[in-house]
Scaffold this active site. Structure first.
Site, short mmCIF file in Angstrom:
data_model
loop_
_atom_site.label_atom_id
_atom_site.label_comp_id
_atom_site.label_asym_id
_atom_site.label_seq_id
_atom_site.Cartn_x
_atom_site.Cartn_y
_atom_site.Cartn_z
N HIS A 75 4.62 9.11 1.07
CA HIS A 75 5.94 8.58 1.44
C HIS A 75 6.93 8.77 0.30
CE1 HIS A 75 4.60 5.63 4.85
NE2 HIS A 75 4.25 6.88 5.08
N TYR A 388 7.48 0.42 -8.75
CA TYR A 388 6.72 0.58 -7.50
C TYR A 388 5.85 1.84 -7.54
CZ TYR A 388 5.64 -0.41 -2.64
OH TYR A 388 4.97 -0.75 -1.49
#
Ligand code: APR
Ligand code: PHB
Length: 395
Positions: A75, A388
């Site tokens: 992603h 992240y």
């Protein structure tokens, strides 16, 4: 009594223990893995599923990334959903790095397969694991094998990779470890459902009804979470209520409805931040959840476990090759730098996205302001993104 001699005894066959065994195997270091549960149990246990960039790189570089590269969902970023609108964060544009959605139990399956193929032992279904002599040069682990026979392992070093509820950390004498802890006044109800995910990316939703998260495992399987009270039980959440609440929290102005399907697995997980310092006592080295817990909002748990054992494997390689203890002596400090960064990030994501019981309008305005900031300021977005996707090892 049968005595097993080895260089490293690894307690626990979760991501930490299995990855350590894999890295040591590649360096020719002998290890024995002791696991309380069955192979089937650890391979089926549904947990989180986002791999940071450095985790993916390490798995691929060390030969256990084939299926991950085939079946993992790469992603570009995530979505923050608030004010009934989607706000996309494109990590590739912000940091040059992506994330991969791939279930933790798939990593566990791949690592077990790699170890067994290489002829390395994993002793499943062991009981009554007892550690002694950790502060001497000759630690001893006694246990009962699957066949009911008492055995003893005599390693040079013990790796405590047995998770938050394991036996290793409690073996350290009282007062030696310092614990840091936060409990959150909510939990996550998670389901795995045979339903095609509708959103393209992992979506974190902030709403007046509480937090919700829409993730996936494959183009056919959704993984969904709801913030619930810390003492709630699954009895209070029949399927109809779960789907209704997910749809309400994930609502969009333009309209939104999840694909619904049979629920394959469900569980409620408490939310906690926890760290012990140091991550070592004598010949015992703690790694992964045995040493620290993060709330799942930052998707850091498995990634931290892998990062710990990457540091530990390097230190053990040097120790067994040269006798030098400098890297082992630096293990805890080096890991804790990354651990505390992830602790902060996970706490911050959790605080920004959940509805704290009794929160007043002031707190809600601060949360919304923070959400608007990280989705409109490039500087703030990069800060979220670099945490992240995972800071480089050694950063
Ligand atoms: N003896 C042997 N094995 C044990 C014992 C024991 N006394 N106690 C626990 N174990 C095993 C558990 O059954 C489990 O398989 O240790 C393993 C620990 O694995 P994890 O809990 O998966 O912990 P870790 O490898 O550190 O991975 C951290 O797991 O909990 C998630 O969110 C967390 O993603 C993170 C990851
Ligand atoms: C998951 O896919 O299980 C998942 C994703 C993101 C999180 C936690 C869990 O923050």
């Amino acid at each position: 009594m049968e005595v097993i001699r080895t260089q490293v005894a690894i307690v626990g066959a979760g991501p930490a223990g299995l990855m350590l065994a894999h890295l040591l195997q590649r360096s020719g270091i002998d290890a024995v893995v002791l696991e309380a549960r069955s192979r089937q149990y650890v391979e089926q246990r549904v947990r989180a599923g986002v791999l940071e960039h450095p985790t993916v790189q390490l798995l691929c570089d060390t030969g256990v990334g084939d299926r991950l590269q085939r079946e993992g969902l790469q992603h570009r970023g995530i979505c923050l959903r608030f004010d009934r609108v989607d706000h996309h964060l494109d990590f590739v544009a912000l940091t040059g790095r992506s994330i991969t959605v791939y279930g933790q139990q798939e990593v566990v399956k791949d690592l077990i397969a790699a170890r067994l193929a290489a002829g390395g032992p994993i002793l499943f279904d062991v009981g009554n694991v007892r550690l002694s002599g950790l502060d001497t040069d000759e630690p001893v682990i006694a246990f009962t094998g699957r066949d009911g026979v008492e055995r003893v392992v005599r390693p040079a070093v013990v790796a405590g990779c047995d998770g938050f509820h394991g036996v290793c950390r409690p073996q350290v004498p009282g007062g030696y470890l310092q614990a840091f802890e936060r409990e959150y006044p909510f939990a996550w109800l998670g389901i795995l459902a045979k339903a095609a995910p509708v959103q393209a990316e992992v979506t974190y939703a902030y709403s007046d009804r509480g937090f919700a998260l829409a993730s996936m495992r494959s183009p056919e399987i959704s993984r969904l979470y709801l913030q619930v009270g810390p003492d709630e039980t699954l009895d209070a959440w029949p399927d109809g209520r779960i789907w209704e609440e997910l749809n309400a929290r994930l609502a969009l102005d333009q309209g939104f409805a999840l694909n619904e399907g049979p629920v394959l697995e469900r569980s409620i997980t408490a939310m906690r931040s926890f760290v012990v310092e140091p991550m070592r006592y004598g010949r015992l080295f703690l790694a992964g959840d045995a040493a620290h817990i993060v709330p799942p909002t930052g998707a850091k748990g498995m990634n931290l476990a892998v990062a710990d054992v990457a540091v530990l494997a390097e230190a053990l390689e040097r120790y067994f090759a040269t006798g030098a203890t400098d890297l082992l002596d630096g293990y805890s400090e080096r890991c804790l730098r990354r651990v505390w960064r992830a602790e902060h990030f996970s706490w911050w994501m959790t605080s920004m996205l959940h509805l704290t019981p009794g929160a007043d309008a002031f707190e809600r305005r601060l949360q919304l302001s923070q959400l608007r900031y990280v989705t409109s300021s490039e500087a703030a977005a990069i800060s979220l993104a670099e945490n992240y996707v995972g800071l480089p090892y050694g950063a």
